[in-house]
Structure formats: C-alpha cells, structure tokens
Enzyme design. Structure first.
Site, PDB file in Angstrom:
ATOM      1  N   HIS A  62       0.833  -1.211   0.000  1.00 24.33           N
ATOM      2  CA  HIS A  62       0.000   0.000   0.000  1.00 24.33           C
ATOM      3  C   HIS A  62       0.866   1.259   0.000  1.00 24.33           C
ATOM      4  O   HIS A  62       1.195   1.811   1.046  1.00 24.33           O
ATOM      5  CB  HIS A  62      -0.909  -0.028   1.234  1.00 24.33           C
ATOM      6  CG  HIS A  62      -1.979   1.017   1.215  1.00 24.33           C
ATOM      7  ND1 HIS A  62      -3.141   0.893   1.929  1.00 24.33           N
ATOM      8  CD2 HIS A  62      -2.072   2.208   0.579  1.00 24.33           C
ATOM      9  CE1 HIS A  62      -3.899   1.949   1.735  1.00 24.33           C
ATOM     10  NE2 HIS A  62      -3.257   2.773   0.929  1.00 24.33           N
ATOM     11  N   HIS A  64       1.560   5.180  -2.241  1.00 25.60           N
ATOM     12  CA  HIS A  64       1.141   6.155  -3.262  1.00 25.60           C
ATOM     13  C   HIS A  64       2.403   6.883  -3.722  1.00 25.60           C
ATOM     14  O   HIS A  64       2.944   7.702  -2.982  1.00 25.60           O
ATOM     15  CB  HIS A  64       0.164   7.173  -2.670  1.00 25.60           C
ATOM     16  CG  HIS A  64      -1.071   6.572  -2.084  1.00 25.60           C
ATOM     17  ND1 HIS A  64      -2.263   6.489  -2.786  1.00 25.60           N
ATOM     18  CD2 HIS A  64      -1.318   6.024  -0.877  1.00 25.60           C
ATOM     19  CE1 HIS A  64      -3.187   5.915  -2.018  1.00 25.60           C
ATOM     20  NE2 HIS A  64      -2.644   5.624  -0.857  1.00 25.60           N
ATOM     21  N   ASN A  96      -4.839   6.087  -7.454  1.00 28.53           N
ATOM     22  CA  ASN A  96      -5.393   7.450  -7.434  1.00 28.53           C
ATOM     23  C   ASN A  96      -4.347   8.468  -7.865  1.00 28.53           C
ATOM     24  O   ASN A  96      -4.064   9.444  -7.182  1.00 28.53           O
ATOM     25  CB  ASN A  96      -5.968   7.788  -6.049  1.00 28.53           C
ATOM     26  CG  ASN A  96      -4.952   7.640  -4.924  1.00 28.53           C
ATOM     27  OD1 ASN A  96      -4.029   6.846  -5.002  1.00 28.53           O
ATOM     28  ND2 ASN A  96      -5.131   8.417  -3.870  1.00 28.53           N
ATOM     29  N   HIS A 235      -6.286  -0.303   5.439  1.00 26.60           N
ATOM     30  CA  HIS A 235      -6.192   0.603   6.597  1.00 26.60           C
ATOM     31  C   HIS A 235      -7.454   0.636   7.468  1.00 26.60           C
ATOM     32  O   HIS A 235      -8.115   1.671   7.578  1.00 26.60           O
ATOM     33  CB  HIS A 235      -5.758   2.018   6.199  1.00 26.60           C
ATOM     34  CG  HIS A 235      -6.390   2.580   4.946  1.00 26.60           C
ATOM     35  ND1 HIS A 235      -7.709   2.395   4.633  1.00 26.60           N
ATOM     36  CD2 HIS A 235      -5.852   3.323   3.952  1.00 26.60           C
ATOM     37  CE1 HIS A 235      -7.950   3.004   3.499  1.00 26.60           C
ATOM     38  NE2 HIS A 235      -6.855   3.562   3.063  1.00 26.60           N
ATOM     39  N   ASP A 306       0.676   2.803   3.643  1.00 28.00           N
ATOM     40  CA  ASP A 306      -0.130   3.902   3.086  1.00 28.00           C
ATOM     41  C   ASP A 306       0.738   5.149   2.864  1.00 28.00           C
ATOM     42  O   ASP A 306       0.311   6.273   3.131  1.00 28.00           O
ATOM     43  CB  ASP A 306      -1.335   4.223   3.985  1.00 28.00           C
ATOM     44  CG  ASP A 306      -2.404   4.989   3.212  1.00 28.00           C
ATOM     45  OD1 ASP A 306      -2.191   5.263   2.018  1.00 28.00           O
ATOM     46  OD2 ASP A 306      -3.439   5.321   3.809  1.00 28.00           O
ATOM     47  N   HIS A 310       2.759  13.798   0.764  1.00 26.92           N
ATOM     48  CA  HIS A 310       2.452  15.200   0.458  1.00 26.92           C
ATOM     49  C   HIS A 310       3.569  16.083   1.019  1.00 26.92           C
ATOM     50  O   HIS A 310       4.149  15.765   2.070  1.00 26.92           O
ATOM     51  CB  HIS A 310       1.106  15.582   1.068  1.00 26.92           C
ATOM     52  CG  HIS A 310      -0.016  14.734   0.559  1.00 26.92           C
ATOM     53  ND1 HIS A 310      -0.572  14.908  -0.701  1.00 26.92           N
ATOM     54  CD2 HIS A 310      -0.670  13.681   1.110  1.00 26.92           C
ATOM     55  CE1 HIS A 310      -1.526  13.998  -0.884  1.00 26.92           C
ATOM     56  NE2 HIS A 310      -1.598  13.234   0.192  1.00 26.92           N
TER      57      HIS A 310
END
Ligand code: DOR
Ligand code: ZN
Length: 465
Positions: A62, A64, A96, A235, A306, A310
């Site tokens: 998991h 991003h 995403n 999650h 996860d 950012h």
C-alpha cells in the site's frame, strides 16, 4: 565437491516459515538455493550476519508514489529508493494518480516508467469505478497488476465508487480479491461541516468517524457475499470494524498501518498538526488498543504503510484544505521493530504481517517467505540497534516523517533484492534503480511470463490494446 553459491548469508538468526533458526542461506541466480549449515560451501559473496536477524524482504502492499503526474511529490525512483532504505523489497502502488490508473493504457504507462528506474520490485493497482466496471475482469489480469482498488469514500484524487450498484457491478466483474478503502461517502458529505466549521485538524476523526468506516465495511461485506468475492479491507482503524470483521474472515482479509498502531488522537494532532492528517484518520487510544488486540487474535492479515508523501508546503494549508496522508514506506520496519522490542508483538508475527500475510492475501509468486526456490529478498535487521528516526534520513522527495525525533530500538542493517545487496548500513549500494522487476501473481500466471532478464512479457489482449 563443496557447494558453490553466488551469495551466502552466514551466522544470522533466520525467520523461516516455522520459526527462528540459526542457519545459513545460499543464493544462486537471485533465488534461495539452500538453507542449512553450509559449513563447507563457498560463494562469490559471503556476508557474516552474526548478531543479526534475517527476515523476508518487506512487502509494502500500500503505497502512493504519484507517478506519472504530481511527481514533485514522489516518483517511482524516489519512492522505491525510500523503500529499500527501510528493508522493503516489494511495493504495490495505488491507482489514485493523475491520470487515474483505470485503463490498460494508464497501467502500461506506469509499468513502462518503472522499467529500469525502480529500486525494488513492484505491482500496480487498477482503480475500480463506474466507468471501467465492465472491463475489470480483463484489467485485473494485466501483467504487473496487484489487484483492483475501490475508494468507497472520497480521499486524495478523483477515484470514487460510492453507491452499492456501482460496487456490485465492480464485484461482478473479475475474480481476484478486491481491495477497499471503506469510508461511507454519504456520511462523509453529511458531516463535512464539522471539519469545515472548526478548521481544526483535531476534528478529523470526528468528521470521518468510526461509524463512517463501519457503515462502509458492512455494505462491502454484504455485497461481497452477494457476488461471491473475497475482500481485502485496507487501513482498518477502529474497534468497531475489527469486531465486525472477525465474524467475516471467510471472505474478508484485513490491513492496518504502523501509524494507526503507533500514533493516537488527540496527542498526534496536538504534536503534529496536519502532518497527522490521513484517511481514514488516526483515532483515540481505545481504537489503537483494539487494533493491537486484532494483531494478537489474528484478525489482521497485513500491514501497509499507506505511504502518501504530500509536501510540507501542501500540508501547511489550513485544515481541511490540507491534503491527507503521510509518508511511511521507509519507517514501517524500524517503527514495527521498536514495537517488537517493547514486547507488543513477536518478531515472527511481524514477519507474518509484513511478508507471509501479503504473500497469502495477494497470491504473490515466489516471494514473502524464506524458503528454497523463493526470491532471495531479505531485510537484515539488528534488533538491538538504537537509532533516532529523523527527517534527514528520509529518502522520499517529501523529506519528512511523522516520526522525526523518535528513538527506536531495532534497525534495518541491510536490504537484499533477489540476491543483490541494495542497501547496507544506511548506504544505498546500487547506482540506479535498474534492479526492480514486476511481481507475478498466482491467479494471473497465464498472462505473465518472465524473460531471461526477469522482465514480464504478456500475450496481447484483444480487449486491452
Ligand atoms: O490519507 C490518505 N492519503 N488516504 C488515502 O486514502 C489516500 C492517500 C493519498 O493518496 O494521499
Ligand atoms: Zn492509501
């Protein structure tokens, strides 16, 4: 005649499937060739692992990494570099992205970008939504696809499948285990004012409350039963979900994250502000305790970081305009080793959550176990090492971690990817990310063949060209 290997790991304590053992591991052509005494065996490279534990390489199912768009946040090279710095040898990246990974073309684009740039092995999720529901049976079989991921509630990016009829159509197309971000969109919309009115990140777990997660989980389980599909709940964060999912383990597997096991509200929001903001939220101590109970009773199958990197600039926006998510791929192993040292779980249970569990849930070919014939992926750890996690150590482009300043006991000494040492004592020992390869999956083997160089090739699909 003495056996000869490319690599031997000697004198370590090895986490074998049946428990810890003092054995040596012989590696040939990137695979585990022998496990045993190997006292007379020779090798091109001999590594002494005295006082170290040898774990299967961590599988982070998991993350991003954002590529192709938004690469100011991360890309496949920086994300996988952070992975190997923390003992992770395989990552599965979420859909995403910009553009969304919802077509064969966008998936193939990600695969092409990873080729020659990834520092560890990889798979990519396809996002499930209204627009591609009828294609998913084909899309989920693309080489390098780790499965289909559905966002039942809005989070970062535009991917969403909020209504039961859409989720059911997604479930009726394909057969692999479906991965879900389970938060109920209707309740999120209904309660958004709590966040907007307060402009205080402390209200994040109130807006996106435990009921919001539970409602989505219940709806998904009902739809999973109706369609005969297995589900993997990503999650999971609450006592309520864990209590409910225990009764549905025949079809439901469960992920939680190191941050939900480590941080708690309101402390995390007071200390870290929007850095602690993620979806689903970090909740109270009581929920955290329930997650630990679910680790102990076996409800939880996997841990995923996860990793959602950012930048601090973006995080400095006023809540709730601040983006949700925190980096974690590099810190997952040390943070969890610290929990092992604190007596919260055994090292073997951690190996189950970080390697055996993902292997089982995703049907990964030849990875996640230290066993003959498996890929020689290892995280070699010093359980006694005392270190401080700092922003400076972070390889991710975002350059920060919610654990900055945290003293931990237990550290990853080395990372080995298919027999190649890629990190040793905090030094990256490879120049480029040429070593990473796509992962193969047991349920879609017919689509993927590994060439001699380790690349996955696939026959052309008429529907997907
Ligand atoms: O906090 C989160 N960040 N949760 C998600 O579901 C998505 C992720 C992201 O992509 O930033
Ligand atoms: Zn995520």
């Amino acid at each position: 005649m003495a056996q000869n290997f490319d690599l031997i790991l000697r004198n370590g304590t090895v986490c074998l499937p049946h428990g810890e053992a003092q054995v040596s591991i012989g590696v040939t052509d990137g695979r585990i060739a022998a496990i045993g005494g190997l006292t007379t065996a020779t090798a091109t490279q001999d590594i002494d692992c005295t006082n170290l534990h040898i774990l299967p390489g961590v599988i982070d199912s998991h993350v991003h990494f954002r590529e192709p768009g938004l690469t100011h946040k991360e890309d496949i090279a920086t994300g996988t570099l952070a992975a190997i710095a923390g003992g992770v040898t395989t990552i599965f990246e979420m859909p995403n992205t910009e553009p969304l990974t919802i077509t064969a073309e966008t998936h193939r684009d990600k695969m092409a970008r990873a080729d020659g740039r990834a520092f560890c092995d990889y798979g990519f999720y396809i996002g499930g939504c209204d627009g591609n529901a009828h294609d998913l049976a084909e899309l989920e079989r693309l080489p390098g696809c780790s499965g289909v991921k559905v966002f039942m509630g809005s989070s970062t990016g535009a991917l969403l499948a909020a209504e039961d009829d859409v989720i059911l159509r997604i479930l009726q197309s394909g057969t692999r285990r479906l991965c879900l971000h389970a938060e109920d969109e209707a309740r999120l919309i209904e309660r958004k004012h709590i966040a907007a009115d307060s402009a205080d990140v402390k209200t994040h777990p109130e807006w996106r409350d435990a009921e919001c997660a539970l409602r989505a989980v219940k709806r998904a389980v009902a739809l999973g039963r109706k369609s005969g599909r297995r589900l993997h709940f990503l999650h999971t964060t609450s006592a309520d979900e864990m209590a409910y999912l225990q009764a549905h383990k025949d079809i439901a597997s469960v992920e939680t994250t190191p941050q939900h096991l480590t941080l708690f509200a309101p402390d995390c929001y007071e200390r870290l502000g929007t850095r602690a903001q993620m979806n689903p939220p970090i909740r109270s101590r009581e929920h955290r305790d329930a997650l630990w109970a679910a680790i102990h009773d076996g409800t939880v199958d996997t841990l995923g970081s996860d990793h959602a990197p950012h930048t601090l600039d973006e995080k400095s926006k006023t809540y709730p305009s601040s983006p949700s998510g925190m980096p974690g791929v590099q810190t997952m192993l040390p943070v969890m080793l610290d929990h092992v040292n604190a007596g919260r779980l055994s090292l073997m249970r951690l190996v189950d959550l970080l390697a055996h569990g993902p292997q089982r849930v995703y049907g990964i070919c030849g990875k996640g176990r230290i066993a003959a014939g498996y890929d020689a992926d290892f995280a070699i750890v010093d359980l006694k090492a005392q270190r401080k996690i700092t922003d400076r150590w972070i390889k991710s482009k975002c350059g920060w971690t919610p654990y900055d300043g945290m003293q931990v006991t237990g550290w990853c000494t080395g990372t080995i990817l298919r027999g190649q040492v890629v990190m040793w004592e905090d030094e990256i020992t490879v120049k480029t990310g040429a070593a990473g390869r796509p992962v193969r999956f047991t349920e879609t083997l017919i689509e993927s063949t590994i060439t001699e160089t380790g690349h996955v090739t696939a026959p052309v699909h008429t529907c997907c060209t």
